[in-house]
Design a protein around this motif. Structure first.
Motif, PDB file in Angstrom:
ATOM      1  N   ALA A   1      40.032  27.596  33.992  1.00  0.00           N
ATOM      2  CA  ALA A   1      40.571  26.555  33.129  1.00  0.00           C
ATOM      3  C   ALA A   1      41.508  27.144  32.082  1.00  0.00           C
ATOM      4  O   ALA A   1      42.479  26.507  31.664  1.00  0.00           O
ATOM      5  CB  ALA A   1      39.431  25.794  32.443  1.00  0.00           C
ATOM      6  N   THR A   2      41.235  28.385  31.674  1.00  0.00           N
ATOM      7  CA  THR A   2      42.092  29.064  30.711  1.00  0.00           C
ATOM      8  C   THR A   2      43.168  29.841  31.449  1.00  0.00           C
ATOM      9  O   THR A   2      42.872  30.667  32.323  1.00  0.00           O
ATOM     10  CB  THR A   2      41.272  30.025  29.840  1.00  0.00           C
ATOM     11  N   ASP A   3      44.410  29.581  31.105  1.00  0.00           N
ATOM     12  CA  ASP A   3      45.529  30.265  31.746  1.00  0.00           C
ATOM     13  C   ASP A   3      45.480  31.756  31.428  1.00  0.00           C
ATOM     14  O   ASP A   3      45.311  32.155  30.268  1.00  0.00           O
ATOM     15  CB  ASP A   3      46.846  29.658  31.243  1.00  0.00           C
ATOM     16  N   LEU A   4      45.663  32.571  32.449  1.00  0.00           N
ATOM     17  CA  LEU A   4      45.572  34.015  32.273  1.00  0.00           C
ATOM     18  C   LEU A   4      46.742  34.602  31.498  1.00  0.00           C
ATOM     19  O   LEU A   4      46.734  35.783  31.160  1.00  0.00           O
ATOM     20  CB  LEU A   4      45.481  34.698  33.646  1.00  0.00           C
ATOM     21  N   ALA A   5      47.719  33.784  31.197  1.00  0.00           N
ATOM     22  CA  ALA A   5      48.845  34.284  30.404  1.00  0.00           C
ATOM     23  C   ALA A   5      48.388  34.764  29.029  1.00  0.00           C
ATOM     24  O   ALA A   5      49.065  35.593  28.399  1.00  0.00           O
ATOM     25  CB  ALA A   5      49.896  33.186  30.248  1.00  0.00           C
TER      26      ALA A   5
ATOM     27  N   ILE B   1      36.642  48.014  26.086  1.00  0.00           N
ATOM     28  CA  ILE B   1      36.756  46.597  25.753  1.00  0.00           C
ATOM     29  C   ILE B   1      35.988  45.792  26.790  1.00  0.00           C
ATOM     30  O   ILE B   1      36.159  46.005  28.001  1.00  0.00           O
ATOM     31  CB  ILE B   1      38.228  46.142  25.729  1.00  0.00           C
ATOM     32  N   TYR B   2      35.161  44.878  26.313  1.00  0.00           N
ATOM     33  CA  TYR B   2      34.421  43.995  27.200  1.00  0.00           C
ATOM     34  C   TYR B   2      34.979  42.582  27.049  1.00  0.00           C
ATOM     35  O   TYR B   2      35.248  42.131  25.935  1.00  0.00           O
ATOM     36  CB  TYR B   2      32.932  43.995  26.856  1.00  0.00           C
ATOM     37  N   ALA B   3      35.149  41.902  28.189  1.00  0.00           N
ATOM     38  CA  ALA B   3      35.665  40.539  28.150  1.00  0.00           C
ATOM     39  C   ALA B   3      34.922  39.702  29.176  1.00  0.00           C
ATOM     40  O   ALA B   3      34.216  40.226  30.040  1.00  0.00           O
ATOM     41  CB  ALA B   3      37.164  40.524  28.433  1.00  0.00           C
ATOM     42  N   PHE B   4      35.066  38.387  29.061  1.00  0.00           N
ATOM     43  CA  PHE B   4      34.573  37.520  30.122  1.00  0.00           C
ATOM     44  C   PHE B   4      35.452  36.283  30.164  1.00  0.00           C
ATOM     45  O   PHE B   4      36.119  35.928  29.188  1.00  0.00           O
ATOM     46  CB  PHE B   4      33.091  37.142  29.925  1.00  0.00           C
ATOM     47  N   MET B   5      35.452  35.631  31.293  1.00  0.00           N
ATOM     48  CA  MET B   5      36.195  34.393  31.479  1.00  0.00           C
ATOM     49  C   MET B   5      35.444  33.516  32.448  1.00  0.00           C
ATOM     50  O   MET B   5      34.698  34.004  33.307  1.00  0.00           O
ATOM     51  CB  MET B   5      37.609  34.670  32.001  1.00  0.00           C
ATOM     52  N   ASP B   6      35.598  32.197  32.319  1.00  0.00           N
ATOM     53  CA  ASP B   6      34.916  31.272  33.215  1.00  0.00           C
ATOM     54  C   ASP B   6      35.535  31.318  34.600  1.00  0.00           C
ATOM     55  O   ASP B   6      36.736  31.593  34.772  1.00  0.00           O
ATOM     56  CB  ASP B   6      34.984  29.853  32.661  1.00  0.00           C
ATOM     57  N   ALA B   7      34.717  31.014  35.602  1.00  0.00           N
ATOM     58  CA  ALA B   7      35.169  31.122  36.991  1.00  0.00           C
ATOM     59  C   ALA B   7      36.123  30.018  37.399  1.00  0.00           C
ATOM     60  O   ALA B   7      36.802  30.144  38.426  1.00  0.00           O
ATOM     61  CB  ALA B   7      33.948  31.118  37.926  1.00  0.00           C
ATOM     62  N   ASP B   8      36.202  28.941  36.642  1.00  0.00           N
ATOM     63  CA  ASP B   8      37.046  27.819  37.080  1.00  0.00           C
ATOM     64  C   ASP B   8      38.515  28.002  36.719  1.00  0.00           C
ATOM     65  O   ASP B   8      39.346  27.163  37.056  1.00  0.00           O
ATOM     66  CB  ASP B   8      36.530  26.510  36.487  1.00  0.00           C
TER      67      ASP B   8
ATOM     68  N   GLY C   1      39.361  33.270  22.588  1.00  0.00           N
ATOM     69  CA  GLY C   1      40.344  32.302  23.046  1.00  0.00           C
ATOM     70  C   GLY C   1      40.083  30.963  22.390  1.00  0.00           C
ATOM     71  O   GLY C   1      38.937  30.502  22.338  1.00  0.00           O
ATOM     72  N   SER C   2      41.127  30.342  21.867  1.00  0.00           N
ATOM     73  CA  SER C   2      40.924  29.128  21.074  1.00  0.00           C
ATOM     74  C   SER C   2      41.806  27.988  21.544  1.00  0.00           C
ATOM     75  O   SER C   2      43.035  28.108  21.568  1.00  0.00           O
ATOM     76  CB  SER C   2      41.207  29.417  19.597  1.00  0.00           C
ATOM     77  N   ARG C   3      41.155  26.868  21.877  1.00  0.00           N
ATOM     78  CA  ARG C   3      41.879  25.638  22.198  1.00  0.00           C
ATOM     79  C   ARG C   3      42.195  24.845  20.938  1.00  0.00           C
ATOM     80  O   ARG C   3      42.948  23.882  20.988  1.00  0.00           O
ATOM     81  CB  ARG C   3      41.032  24.783  23.143  1.00  0.00           C
TER      82      ARG C   3
ATOM     83  N   CYS D   1      34.730  28.261  23.855  1.00  0.00           N
ATOM     84  CA  CYS D   1      35.751  28.550  24.868  1.00  0.00           C
ATOM     85  C   CYS D   1      35.350  29.778  25.685  1.00  0.00           C
ATOM     86  O   CYS D   1      35.039  30.833  25.121  1.00  0.00           O
ATOM     87  CB  CYS D   1      37.109  28.784  24.193  1.00  0.00           C
ATOM     88  N   GLY D   2      35.361  29.641  27.004  1.00  0.00           N
ATOM     89  CA  GLY D   2      34.914  30.721  27.880  1.00  0.00           C
ATOM     90  C   GLY D   2      35.983  31.767  28.125  1.00  0.00           C
ATOM     91  O   GLY D   2      36.370  32.024  29.278  1.00  0.00           O
TER      92      GLY D   2
END
Length: 801
Positions: free
Chosen positions: A107-111, A98-105, A129-131, A168-169
């Motif tokens: 902003a998205t809660d890791l929960a 599985i490959y994933a990525f997330m923004d460095a800030d 991930g969807s806001r 969404c990052g």
């Protein structure tokens, strides 16, 4: 690419963190992610890859320190800047499940991270991930919210994606998805992940949105490095590229841009005559009534119902009679009333606004149906153009002939010149309710055909709902739909037998249509409206010659198209047989023992246009290909001989196509324009005095006022002033002939006592007295039973004392 060595049999996960000058936040983000992995991702072997892409601050030093502190953290450096390139480089550096990525800030809660990874682990190809998810928890500035919604709308309109929060990052993808999609992704900047998801959708991969908790960094005092203007420009350019490369994800091959182009062209072409009528009337210092050559007397009925809907009425009264009638609903005119109420437009302007708005709906429905029956963009475009703009050869016939009044009440004249429902261009030029009727009929038949082919209950239910909507205002087409579906059922049973699933499909299709069909049967046979309804639909189909002339081009080419499709195997052959069955059944119904035969011309042009489109495109290709290089004297290709031959054949074919399909289409608006310029103001234009009289009625009389007048004046009164009349429409006024005779006697032969008794018995409150009424010779100015309440030129209105 190196290989991650799992410490167990757990899925291997690579989480990329693209970083550009993130010295202040990168440690906090990695430590938080590391803690989350230890706490909540025990079922995964997680590797964190910090992907630096050109940082000039201390990001690299901090990342190196983190990598030395944690064995599952690693730093890689991209060759140049670009968020997409950073993710691409990280994902390409090691093998993972599985490959994933997330923004460095952060902003998205890791929960939400466990749910994101679990989504892919459980079978999804891509998790986003969807806001915008209904369960998301989002705090952001109004400006960022506006940008996000705008981007979502642009993507949905341009590409048709069902993903609501593309940028969404916070995303994950399976190994198979990354290997399949990554080579196609060309953007290495901010649009990278949007393109990845769009291409995954286009490839038919399974994509699901996961709700997230998201906090805008600006709300916490963090400074974003995103340059809004540059990003917006980049995104819009990339969305346009995706549109060009992928088309519409909503329905592959739908060619939405072309459908919009055809819709706009049809809006313009069908609005030329009405626009001329309005402007020419203004030049004459008169008011255009809005009537067209197609069924001019019926417009008043439509405007009356739009006006009633604008006043909040759910069911509409027949104001063309004083006889008892039940009020009945009409969903199309509800829409016209809503437009009038919301915009403040009058009934006539709302009528045309609704007509214009419904044209794209019809064109998109036709395009979806065409896509089901034939393949290939060029062929689909050809069929749509034929359907939208194709006509018959009635205009050519009319050059040397006149309408015939034939025995049995038949009217001898090509159908494309006077039957407004006979073809799409006429219907779309004339009335919104014909556009809605065409649209719903084609949708119902296309969807039920697809339901039978796939044995799909969903398509069957959608077809039934479209049919129910159609029957709610045009019940005649229950006959067409039912007969065609019976023919298709027999055809499918012969091909593959009949199963219980087919019974369920037919039930899902038919049950939604039973309530509106039963309602109209009750209305026709068990209510006071029945006689009026049945009398209004004595519509006989003209002789075959005039039907053939009205559909000449389609009927000439359709057999060749059928044979061309039937020579193929599989679905193309099946669709050809179903289109042919549709034509044959519909043609037989035109002369069935029904009083509304002529109504059933609506819809037959669709299968004919599809079959004719197949033949026309095949003929065009053969013409161009067959003469591109004609053999020379020495047996060698000679372009000098081939090009003139090709041009001659193409010119001949174009001229023939215009004669077969476009003459009447061109003549139709020109005919209206020519009629508007003749001296017939009573029907197509109102003088200022007449307009003043109708305005006074609408403004000064109570809504329950009832008027006595001749039929032409009554038609204006109930349609434009929205007041009840003794006689007002040939079909909506029961016993119109007898009532018109009563009006003639009232103005020419009744004594004072008889007049008084007549208006009292009929419940008349006002008498309209204009040029139509004055032709009978006697006025009522000196009749003591009436009081003049309005006078303008030759138009007077009297109240009954």
């Amino acid at each position: 690419m190196s290989v991650m060595q799992p410490a167990s049999g757990h899925p291997r996960v690579l989480i990329a963190i693209p970083a550009l000058n993130e010295e202040r936040v990168i440690r906090r983000t990695v430590e938080a992610l590391h803690s989350c992995a230890a706490r909540s991702l025990g079922g995964y072997d997680v590797r964190i890859v910090i992907a630096d892409n050109g940082s000039t601050d201390g990001t690299v030093a901090v990342a190196n320190a983190l990598a030395s502190e944690h064995p599952d953290v690693r730093l890689i450096r991209a060759t140049r800047r670009g968020k997409g390139l950073a993710i691409r480089t990280a994902w390409s550096s090691e093998d993972a499940d599985i490959y994933a990525f997330m923004d460095a800030d952060l902003a998205t809660d890791l929960a939400a991270l466990p749910a994101l990874l679990d989504c892919v682990r459980e079978g999804m190809d891509v998790a986003v991930g969807s806001r915008a998810h209904k369960d998301a928890d989002v705090e952001r500035t109004p400006f960022r919210a506006f940008l996000s919604r705008g981007y979502r709308a642009v993507l949905a309109a341009a590409v048709g994606t069902r993903i609501k929060d593309m940028p969404c990052g916070f995303k994950a993808a399976s190994r198979a998805a990354v290997k399949a999609v990554m080579p196609q992704v060309t953007n290495d900047a901010w649009f990278f992940d949007s393109e990845f998801v769009l291409r995954a959708e286009a490839a038919g991969l399974r994509v699901r949105e996961i709700p997230v908790r998201w906090r805008d960094g600006a709300k916490d005092g963090r400074v974003t490095r995103v340059r809004i203007r540059r990003i917006v420009r980049e995104y819009l350019g990339e969305v346009w590229r995706m549109r060009r490369e992928l088309g519409s994800l909503r329905t592959p091959g739908a060619d939405d841009g072309f459908v919009w182009l055809v819709s706009v062209a049809l809006m313009i072409a069908t609005s030329v005559a009405p626009l001329f009528g309005a402007l020419y009337g203004r030049a004459l210092h008169m008011e255009w009534t809005g009537r067209q050559v197609f069924s001019p007397g019926d417009l008043s009925a439509y405007l009356s119902q739009i006006s009633q809907a604008a006043r909040g009425r759910f069911a509409f009264d027949d104001l063309a009679t004083l006889a008892p009638q039940l009020a009945v609903p009409h969903p199309v005119w509800w829409l016209g009333g809503i437009i009038s109420r919301v915009t403040g437009l009058g009934a006539l302007a709302s009528y045309h606004a609704l007509r214009i708005l419904l044209i794209p709906a019809g064109m998109f429905a036709f395009a979806r149906a065409i896509n089901w029956f034939v393949e290939g963009r060029a062929l689909r475009r050809t069929c749509l153009l034929l359907l939208a703009f194709g006509g018959g050869m009635g205009a050519l016939y009319s050059l040397g002939a006149a309408p015939l009044n034939l025995p049995g009440g038949l009217y001898g004249w090509p159908t494309d010149l006077w039957v407004s429902e006979a073809n799409v261009f006429s219907s779309f030029s004339y009335s919104p309710h014909f556009i809605a009727s065409w649209t719903l009929q084609i949708l119902a038949l296309f969807l039920v055909n697809r339901a039978m082919a796939r044995r799909s209950l969903r398509d069957a239910l959608l077809a039934g709902l479209a049919g129910a909507a159609l029957l709610s205002f045009h019940p005649f087409y229950a006959v067409t739909i039912g007969a065609v579906v019976i023919a298709w059922t027999l055809l499918w049973s012969w091909r593959r037998g009949f199963a219980w699933r087919d019974v369920a499909v037919l039930a899902a299709f038919g049950l939604p249509m039973l309530p509106p069909a039963a309602y109209h049967a009750w209305l026709a046979f068990f209510t006071p409206n029945g006689g009026t309804m049945l009398g209004a639909n004595l519509l006989w189909t003209p002789p075959v010659l005039f039907v053939f002339i009205g559909l000449a081009g389609f009927l000439a080419l359709a057999p060749a198209g059928f044979l061309a499709m039937r020579r193929r195997t599989g679905e193309a052959r099946a669709r050809a047989e179903e289109l042919a069955a549709w034509v044959c059944v519909n043609a037989a119904l035109l002369y069935a023992p029904l009083t509304f035969q002529r109504r059933l011309m609506e819809g037959i042009e669709f299968p004919l246009a599809v079959l004719a489109g197949v033949a026309l495109l095949a003929l065009a290709r053969k013409t161009l290909q067959g003469s591109a290089f004609a053999p020379g004297a020495a047996g060698m290709p000679t372009e000098k001989r081939s090009l003139p031959a090709a041009a001659l054949r193409l010119t001949t074919m174009t001229f023939a196509g215009i004669l077969l399909f476009l003459v009447t289409t061109i003549v139709t608006p020109l005919r209206d324009i020519a009629v508007y310029q003749t001296n017939r103001p009573a029907m197509f234009y109102r003088t200022p005095d007449q307009s003043a009289a109708l305005s006074w009625i609408a403004r000064e009389t109570p809504e329950n006022a009832t008027f006595l007048s001749t039929l032409p004046s009554g038609n204006d009164i109930f349609g434009y002033a929205v007041r009840r009349t003794y006689v007002g429409h040939w079909a909506l006024t029961p016993d119109e002939g007898a009532k018109s005779a009563d009006v003639a006697r009232f103005f020419s032969g009744m004594t004072l006592a008889e007049r008084a008794a007549f208006v009292r018995t009929q419940g008349v409150t006002h008498v309209f007295f204009g040029p139509e009424e004055r032709q009978y010779g006697l006025g009522i100015e000196k009749d003591p039973g009436f009081r003049r309440v309005f006078q303008s030129g030759q138009y007077a209105i009297f109240a009954v004392r």
